[in-house]
Design an enzyme around this catalytic site. Structure first.
Site, PDB file in Angstrom:
ATOM      1  N   GLU A   1      48.712  21.700  72.751  1.00  0.00           N
ATOM      2  CA  GLU A   1      47.713  22.700  73.162  1.00  0.00           C
ATOM      3  C   GLU A   1      47.508  23.767  72.093  1.00  0.00           C
ATOM      4  OE1 GLU A   1      46.417  23.079  76.796  1.00  0.00           O
ATOM      5  OE2 GLU A   1      46.897  20.970  77.030  1.00  0.00           O
TER       6      GLU A   1
ATOM      7  N   CYS B   1      43.813  34.383  74.164  1.00  0.00           N
ATOM      8  CA  CYS B   1      43.355  32.985  74.332  1.00  0.00           C
ATOM      9  C   CYS B   1      42.065  32.757  73.563  1.00  0.00           C
ATOM     10  CB  CYS B   1      43.057  32.674  75.787  1.00  0.00           C
ATOM     11  SG  CYS B   1      44.455  32.821  76.881  1.00  0.00           S
TER      12      CYS B   1
ATOM     13  N   LEU C   1      38.960  23.572  87.076  1.00  0.00           N
ATOM     14  CA  LEU C   1      39.394  22.318  86.449  1.00  0.00           C
ATOM     15  C   LEU C   1      40.840  22.349  85.961  1.00  0.00           C
ATOM     16  CD1 LEU C   1      36.219  21.647  84.257  1.00  0.00           C
ATOM     17  CD2 LEU C   1      36.847  20.471  86.370  1.00  0.00           C
TER      18      LEU C   1
ATOM     19  N   HIS D   1      38.501  17.793  80.729  1.00  0.00           N
ATOM     20  CA  HIS D   1      37.489  18.675  80.117  1.00  0.00           C
ATOM     21  C   HIS D   1      37.953  19.220  78.776  1.00  0.00           C
ATOM     22  CE1 HIS D   1      39.990  21.737  82.090  1.00  0.00           C
ATOM     23  NE2 HIS D   1      39.324  22.704  81.500  1.00  0.00           N
TER      24      HIS D   1
ATOM     25  N   ASN E   1      46.714  26.666  86.332  1.00  0.00           N
ATOM     26  CA  ASN E   1      46.142  27.925  85.834  1.00  0.00           C
ATOM     27  C   ASN E   1      45.586  28.638  87.075  1.00  0.00           C
ATOM     28  OD1 ASN E   1      44.093  29.749  85.100  1.00  0.00           O
ATOM     29  ND2 ASN E   1      43.430  28.554  83.328  1.00  0.00           N
TER      30      ASN E   1
ATOM     31  N   PHE F   1      44.442  22.718  86.643  1.00  0.00           N
ATOM     32  CA  PHE F   1      45.562  22.758  87.582  1.00  0.00           C
ATOM     33  C   PHE F   1      46.760  23.446  86.913  1.00  0.00           C
ATOM     34  CE2 PHE F   1      49.292  20.403  89.453  1.00  0.00           C
ATOM     35  CZ  PHE F   1      49.257  21.074  90.667  1.00  0.00           C
TER      36      PHE F   1
ATOM     37  N   HIS G   1      50.507  28.236  79.438  1.00  0.00           N
ATOM     38  CA  HIS G   1      50.738  28.305  77.994  1.00  0.00           C
ATOM     39  C   HIS G   1      51.731  29.443  77.760  1.00  0.00           C
ATOM     40  CE1 HIS G   1      46.430  26.649  77.315  1.00  0.00           C
ATOM     41  NE2 HIS G   1      47.287  25.680  77.094  1.00  0.00           N
TER      42      HIS G   1
HETATM   43  O1  SUG Z   1      43.096  25.477  79.531  1.00  0.00           O
HETATM   44  N1  SUG Z   1      40.895  27.362  81.494  1.00  0.00           N
HETATM   45  C1  SUG Z   1      41.679  27.243  80.259  1.00  0.00           C
HETATM   46  C2  SUG Z   1      42.209  28.587  79.840  1.00  0.00           C
HETATM   47  C3  SUG Z   1      42.886  28.541  78.503  1.00  0.00           C
HETATM   48  C4  SUG Z   1      43.570  29.806  78.154  1.00  0.00           C
HETATM   49  N2  SUG Z   1      44.163  29.728  76.878  1.00  0.00           N
HETATM   50  C5  SUG Z   1      45.372  30.231  76.515  1.00  0.00           C
HETATM   51  N3  SUG Z   1      46.242  30.637  77.397  1.00  0.00           N
HETATM   52  N4  SUG Z   1      45.647  30.246  75.275  1.00  0.00           N
HETATM   53  C6  SUG Z   1      42.834  26.260  80.454  1.00  0.00           C
HETATM   54  O2  SUG Z   1      43.481  26.304  81.499  1.00  0.00           O
HETATM   55  C7  SUG Z   1      39.381  26.591  83.221  1.00  0.00           C
HETATM   56  C8  SUG Z   1      38.067  25.832  83.294  1.00  0.00           C
HETATM   57  C9  SUG Z   1      37.470  25.818  84.659  1.00  0.00           C
HETATM   58  O3  SUG Z   1      38.208  25.792  85.643  1.00  0.00           O
HETATM   59  O4  SUG Z   1      36.234  25.819  84.774  1.00  0.00           O
HETATM   60  C10 SUG Z   1      40.135  26.348  81.923  1.00  0.00           C
HETATM   61  O5  SUG Z   1      40.028  25.303  81.348  1.00  0.00           O
END
Ligand code: SUG
Length: 448
Positions: free
Chosen positions: A185, A371, A33, A149, A37, A35, A254
């Site tokens: 964030e 995180c 979900l 989400h 990452n 994009f 982030h």
């Molecule tokens: O927001 N992953 C989170 C990871 C957050 C990491 N937090 C920090 N760096 N502080 C995000 O990208 C993936 C969910 C999914 O693909 O099922 C997700 O939301």
């Protein structure tokens, strides 16, 4: 009332950092979900293990707690969010709503099922009392508007923070208005440098109104949001620094993927900030508080940006123990020769030791040790006001392990989100959790 708190003697006691980890929820899954990452995209639709995820998270809390660092936890949020699916036009009983969403809009179904609140670094931005004009601890829930989400977390986060940080020593602010201009964030783009007293709060943003943007991936945090949070908190010494767009385009969605601060140390990748002279500004600002910045710069020759993002070295926690600063690093760093040699160098520059931890389920969605935690620096008097049942103890650990083993599935595949039994299983787990954590019988919407 606690007016004029700055004159009160108790605020003089040095604050101690407490880490609040997000307890992983029963619907942890890999939906691709996020994009921008890379890990989330790469692992999309693979089989997840909610049970392994929650146990890894609990083991991390136990390990940090055993290092002598106070530890707390934030409860998972209610998922699936059937109210959201209903607002989007899916009708009928719970099973019918989920069944139709699974057929017609699987992306929406995955969004309302995401356990993403586990990444507590994105829950809020926190300014300790030493930094704020009114001498209170300020917390602002993050609006997380960059994805559906995650945007669903904001309201429930505010509710949880108000239960845990009740009382006049704390001010919990609602999330900023949910719009692109004010994308926020939370603490993942905020770090605090200090040496036990008033600190410099560094807010890192990816874009500003009318300014340039990264080319490939979204910049989630805006300068306008960071400024609003600093204003709301009454932060006395704040610095606004731009994240390097190339880092965002390489997958550092982030700033805590490429830099981490703790006390007077800043561990940072040379590609983390748009303007490396910002480090000198930090040094100057901190010197005005009588503190000398310790800059741990990592060059791209030592560790390329892509290996930094694969290993999540900068998403380690640096914690203060009796033996000095300990780096709590993801196990992925132990498997990388380059990351290991950076860590070896740091041990000659003031780092006491390293502790590698396995948080593989979280890592596969782009979330490392840092995180998973929200840092809240608290004086003794403030710590006494924290809801005691959300403070981690070995006894609570044992209770939660048994609870997770009773309720969490071993595995979850994308198709399982269509299974109506998962709704009831998740509710049963969360219902019991509200008793364990004494959150009240009306904490979750399904309980009301
Ligand atoms: O927001 N992953 C989170 C990871 C957050 C990491 N937090 C920090 N760096 N502080 C995000 O990208 C993936 C969910 C999914 O693909 O099922 C997700 O939301």
């Amino acid at each position: 009332m606690l007016g004029g708190l700055l004159d009160e003697p108790w605020t003089e006691g040095a604050a101690v950092e407490m880490n609040f980890d997000g307890l992983v929820g029963p619907t942890h899954n890999f939906a691709g979900l996020a994009f921008g990452n890379v890990a989330s995209t790469k692992n999309a639709r693979q089989l997840s293990s909610p049970r392994a995820a929650v146990l890894e998270g609990l083991a991390k809390m136990a390990a940090v707690h055993a290092l002598g660092v106070p530890q707390g936890l934030l409860p998972p949020q209610e998922r699936p969010r059937l109210d959201v699916l209903r607002r989007l036009g899916f009708e009928g009983d719970d099973g019918a709503v989920v069944g139709r969403a699974a057929r017609e809009a699987p992306g929406l179904l995955a969004s309302v099922y995401s356990a993403s609140a586990m990444w507590a670094a994105n829950a809020a931005t926190v300014s300790p009392s030493a930094d704020t004009r009114d001498g209170r601890v300020h917390l602002t829930a993050a609006n997380l508007v960059s994805s559906l989400h995650r945007s669903l977390e904001a309201e429930s986060t505010g509710r949880a923070l108000r239960r845990i940080f009740a009382g006049e020593r704390f001010v919990v602010h609602d999330a900023l208005p949910a719009c692109e201009t004010l994308g926020d964030e939370g603490a993942a783009n905020h770090t605090r440098l200090h040496d036990g007293g008033a600190g410099l709060e560094v807010f890192v943003y990816g874009r500003a109104a009318g300014g340039a943007r990264p080319r490939r991936f979204p910049a989630r945090q805006t300068r306008e949001a960071s400024e609003a949070v600093a204003r709301l908190h009454g932060v006395r010494r704040a610095l606004f620094v731009r994240q390097n767009p190339e880092a965002i385009d390489a997958g550092a969605f982030h700033n805590d993927v490429v830099a981490v601060g703790h006390e007077r140390v800043l561990l940072w990748h040379e590609d983390a900030f748009a303007d490396a002279s910002d480090i000198e500004t930090m040094r100057r600002e901190l010197a005005e508080e009588g503190v000398e910045l310790l800059s741990w710069r990592v060059s791209r020759k030592e560790l390329s940006l892509s290996e930094a993002i694969e290993t999540y070295l900068f998403n380690s926690q640096i914690v203060t123990t009796e033996a000095g600063w300990v780096l709590v690093a993801p196990a992925e760093c132990e498997r990388s020769a380059a990351a290991r040699s950076v860590i070896a160098r740091l041990t000659t520059e003031g780092l006491a030791s390293v502790r590698f931890l396995e948080v593989r389920q979280s890592m596969r969605n782009g979330g490392g040790p840092a995180c998973l935690r929200l840092r809240v620096e608290l004086t003794d008097a403030e710590r006494e006001e924290v809801k005691p049942t959300c403070v981690f103890t070995p006894a609570l650990h044992r209770t939660l392990v048994a609870w997770a083993q009773r309720h969490y599935r071993e595995t979850l595949a994308p198709a399982d989100l269509a299974d109506p039994a998962l709704i009831e299983e998740s509710r049963a787990a969360l219902d019991e959790l509200t008793q364990i954590l004494d959150l009240g019988g009306d904490f979750y919407d399904f309980q009301r």
